[in-house]
Design an enzyme around this catalytic site. Structure first.
Site, short mmCIF file in Angstrom:
data_model
loop_
_atom_site.label_atom_id
_atom_site.label_comp_id
_atom_site.label_asym_id
_atom_site.label_seq_id
_atom_site.Cartn_x
_atom_site.Cartn_y
_atom_site.Cartn_z
N LYS A 253 40.54 49.04 52.82
CA LYS A 253 41.85 48.96 52.66
C LYS A 253 42.11 48.52 51.21
O LYS A 253 42.33 47.33 50.90
CB LYS A 253 42.86 48.36 53.70
N GLU B 117 39.05 34.95 50.99
CA GLU B 117 39.01 34.56 49.74
C GLU B 117 40.37 34.52 49.17
O GLU B 117 40.99 35.46 48.91
CB GLU B 117 38.01 35.69 49.03
N CYS C 93 42.01 34.98 40.95
CA CYS C 93 41.69 33.81 41.74
C CYS C 93 41.07 32.52 41.45
O CYS C 93 41.63 31.38 41.49
CB CYS C 93 40.89 34.34 43.22
N GLU D 152 50.00 28.33 43.18
CA GLU D 152 49.21 29.37 42.24
C GLU D 152 50.19 30.24 41.52
O GLU D 152 51.18 30.52 42.37
CB GLU D 152 48.46 30.39 43.27
P1 NAP Z 1 48.56 40.10 49.38
O1 NAP Z 1 49.70 40.34 50.17
O2 NAP Z 1 47.66 39.08 49.94
O3 NAP Z 1 47.58 41.39 49.26
C1 NAP Z 1 46.13 41.58 49.27
C2 NAP Z 1 45.63 42.79 50.25
O4 NAP Z 1 46.15 42.45 51.40
C3 NAP Z 1 46.46 43.81 49.65
O5 NAP Z 1 45.27 44.96 49.92
C4 NAP Z 1 47.49 44.25 50.43
O6 NAP Z 1 47.99 45.50 50.65
C5 NAP Z 1 46.88 43.54 51.97
N1 NAP Z 1 48.07 43.27 52.86
C6 NAP Z 1 49.23 42.74 52.66
N2 NAP Z 1 49.82 42.53 53.83
C7 NAP Z 1 48.88 42.78 54.72
C8 NAP Z 1 48.99 42.62 56.28
N3 NAP Z 1 50.03 42.19 56.62
N4 NAP Z 1 48.08 43.06 56.94
C9 NAP Z 1 46.87 43.42 56.23
N5 NAP Z 1 46.78 43.67 54.89
C10 NAP Z 1 48.02 43.18 54.15
O7 NAP Z 1 48.96 39.98 47.87
P2 NAP Z 1 50.15 40.56 46.94
O8 NAP Z 1 51.40 40.65 47.89
O9 NAP Z 1 49.58 41.68 46.43
O10 NAP Z 1 50.16 39.33 45.73
C11 NAP Z 1 50.75 38.18 46.11
C12 NAP Z 1 50.17 36.74 45.92
O11 NAP Z 1 48.79 36.82 46.23
C13 NAP Z 1 49.75 36.77 44.33
O12 NAP Z 1 50.90 36.36 43.54
C14 NAP Z 1 48.71 35.68 44.29
O13 NAP Z 1 48.97 34.49 44.31
C15 NAP Z 1 47.76 35.98 45.43
N6 NAP Z 1 46.75 36.97 45.26
C16 NAP Z 1 45.57 36.42 45.12
C17 NAP Z 1 44.54 37.36 44.97
C18 NAP Z 1 43.06 36.60 44.77
O14 NAP Z 1 42.22 37.14 44.24
N7 NAP Z 1 42.89 35.81 45.58
C19 NAP Z 1 44.74 38.67 44.62
C20 NAP Z 1 45.90 39.14 44.65
C21 NAP Z 1 47.03 38.25 45.03
P3 NAP Z 1 49.23 45.96 49.55
O15 NAP Z 1 49.22 45.32 48.59
O16 NAP Z 1 48.68 47.68 49.28
O17 NAP Z 1 50.49 46.25 50.42
#
Ligand code: NAP
Ligand code: MG
Length: 486
Positions: A180, A255, A289, A388
């Site tokens: 996904k 991660e 990250c 973060e």
């Molecule tokens: P996120 O919600 O953690 O998204 C990561 C992945 O999980 C995406 O594919 C997202 O899908 C999916 N996802 C979201 N809600 C889910 C659920 N309930 N069940 C299963 N999968 C789900 O991150 P974000 O909202 O895009 O970003 C928010 C914060 O996350 C950022 O500000 C940052 O601090 C952190 N982040 C960290 C990393 C890292 O590399 N560690 C990467 C991205 C973000 P969709 O986005 O398609 O809805």
């Protein structure tokens, strides 16, 4: 310039076929805010069909992937690395437009994706179990077996690299995959999946279900027939998916980001350290990250280091990815608003913006740009020191001695990476052992990405390891076979 034909299908990849969804989602270019294309919006029934296809490929009668030997998998992965390199330009253009990252970085990310396939291609037929000396009338061995159907939920910040890291390792170990990708950036991933199928990956070995996290993501994490879950993203979503997977006792690798420190001592080689400190925070506009988002600097050099960094920050320019400036935009309006709100609160708390980069003169107006900035005079325990921010914002703290440096480095619930800059060998080792994190870099930061180097977190940064041989092992489990003989 991207042509319409460069865009991947606006569909899901299920069992080797591209499958329509009832509705689609618009994909926006973060540098302009303009629409780029559309992607499928998969629902739980797509996820279910994808899991079934992956099961079929792993163990069903038509399970071609399951019938491939380690050597065959190795050969395919190595060939696919060449395919990726052959499409580097187009894949980089997609990743650059979709994420807004500078083109040079996008090209580097595609090269890294190819390196994952080459590394895990080389490793696929070199992973094996052991024999164990037991009683004299026993022969005991361990078999290293693939889990089966691996669910992989990946983020938008490094789509092609994380695709390489997860997909190459899981396939090398003999698993099948339902992936996904993130709604905000998945074009390079879909194109990579298309290339994989076009280049002979058996149907069902890799399935891709684009869509929303709350729909496709949640359905995948809670699916009763997945055998392993790997998630990269925020700690909050990580908790959700781990809880969902726990309902079916599915093992997870998480991660979840970090608040990684760079420790600069008075005896450091500053000519090497300071450019690495800048790169560590502005790469991917800080949406990394493993970003080195905290600078800890020793008192006697603090003023001169901050002055030097101010000059470097002031020289940084933000622009669309194609312009190849220092920094691209943030991924979307929500991330920009979230960061700007935190920066406004920080200013209101008396935190000083010591320096700031600028928007390039012809940068597009609708982009989600946040200027790179250096924050100083931060009250002890302030949230910018431990949360973060996921943007190009570096926070500075001053320490007196090694003990204080270590205490500050560890004053976070995260623990992903750390950089130590000192010429003192004893101190290098003491701190490398004392810092609570999954990776420590001495007199460098990030080891140029290092696909060979195990990577993962401690505490709120998650658990499990990806990259390197550890990453490959983590896509396998051990079976012990004890044979009694005469
Ligand atoms: P996120 O919600 O953690 O998204 C990561 C992945 O999980 C995406 O594919 C997202 O899908 C999916 N996802 C979201 N809600 C889910 C659920 N309930 N069940 C299963 N999968 C789900 O991150 P974000 O909202 O895009 O970003 C928010 C914060 O996350 C950022 O500000 C940052 O601090 C952190 N982040 C960290 C990393 C890292 O590399 N560690 C990467 C991205 C973000 P969709 O986005 O398609 O809805
Ligand atoms: Mg998102």
């Amino acid at each position: 310039m991207l042509k319409t034909t460069d865009f991947p299908p606006q569909q899901a990849l299920i069992g080797g076929d591209w499958v329509n969804s009832a509705t689609t989602l618009e994909v926006e270019a973060p540098a302009t805010g303009e629409p780029l294309t559309r992607i499928a919006r998969c629902q739980p029934d797509h996820v279910d069909a994808a899991v079934k296809a992956a099961q079929q490929s792993f163990s069903g009668q038509s399970g071609e992937w399951a019938s491939w030997s380690a050597r065959q998998r190795s050969e395919w992965l190595l060939r696919f690395a060449d395919t990726i390199e052959g499409h580097q330009e187009q894949l980089a253009q997609l990743e650059c437009a979709d994420t807004g990252k500078p083109m040079a970085q996008a090209k580097g990310d595609i090269a890294a994706c190819a390196r994952y396939f080459r590394f895990y291609g080389g490793a696929a037929d070199k992973l094996h179990g052991e024999t164990i000396p037991f009683e004299t009338d026993f022969a005991v061995m361990t078999l290293r077996e693939p889990y089966g159907v691996c669910a992989q939920i990946i983020p938008w910040n490094y789509p092609s690299q994380i695709f390489g890291r997860c997909v190459a390792a899981a396939l090398a170990a003999g698993n099948t995959i339902v992936l996904k990708p993130a709604e905000d950036a998945c074009l390079s991933v879909l194109r990579l999946a298309e290339l994989a199928v076009d280049h002979g990956l058996p149907a069902g070995a890799l399935n891709v279900v684009p869509g929303l996290g709350s729909e496709a993501g949640a359905a995948l994490a809670s699916h009763p027939d997945i055998d392993h879950l790997s998630f990269t993203g925020s700690p909050e979503t990580g908790t959700h998916v781990a809880q969902a997977a726990a309902q079916h006792h599915v093992p997870v690798t998480l991660e979840l980001g970090g608040k990684s420190p760079q420790l600069v001592f008075a005896d450091a080689d500053l000519d090497a350290a300071l450019p690495a400190v800048i790169k560590g925070i502005i790469q991917n506009a800080g949406q990394t990250c493993s970003a080195g988002s905290r600078l800890l600097v020793q008192r006697e050099i603090a003023d001169s280091v901050v002055a030097n960094l101010c000059e470097r920050f002031a020289a940084l320019r933000c622009d669309a990815g194609e312009a190849d400036a220092d920094c691209g935009p943030l991924i979307n309006a929500r991330q920009k608003a979230k960061l700007e709100e935190r920066l406004a609160a920080a200013k209101a708390d008396g935190i000083r913006v010591a320096a700031m980069g600028q928007l390039a003169p012809n940068a597009p107006t609708g982009g989600h740009f946040v200027l790179p900035q250096l924050l100083t005079d931060i009250p002890k325990g302030h949230e910018v020191l431990h949360e973060e921010l996921f943007g190009p914002v570096l926070v500075v703290q001053v320490f007196e001695d090694e003990a204080e440096a270590l205490a500050l480095a560890n004053a976070t619930d995260f623990g992903l990476c750390a950089g130590i800059w000192t010429r003192d060998g004893g101190r290098q080792l003491r701190l490398a052992k004392g810092i609570r994190s999954g990776q420590v870099f001495v007199n460098n930061y990030g080891a140029a990405g290092g696909v060979e180097l195990p990577f993962g977190g401690v505490g709120r940064s998650g658990h499990g390891r990806e990259k390197g041989f550890e990453g490959l092992r983590s896509y396998t489990r051990i079976k012990t076979v004890a044979i009694k003989h005469n």
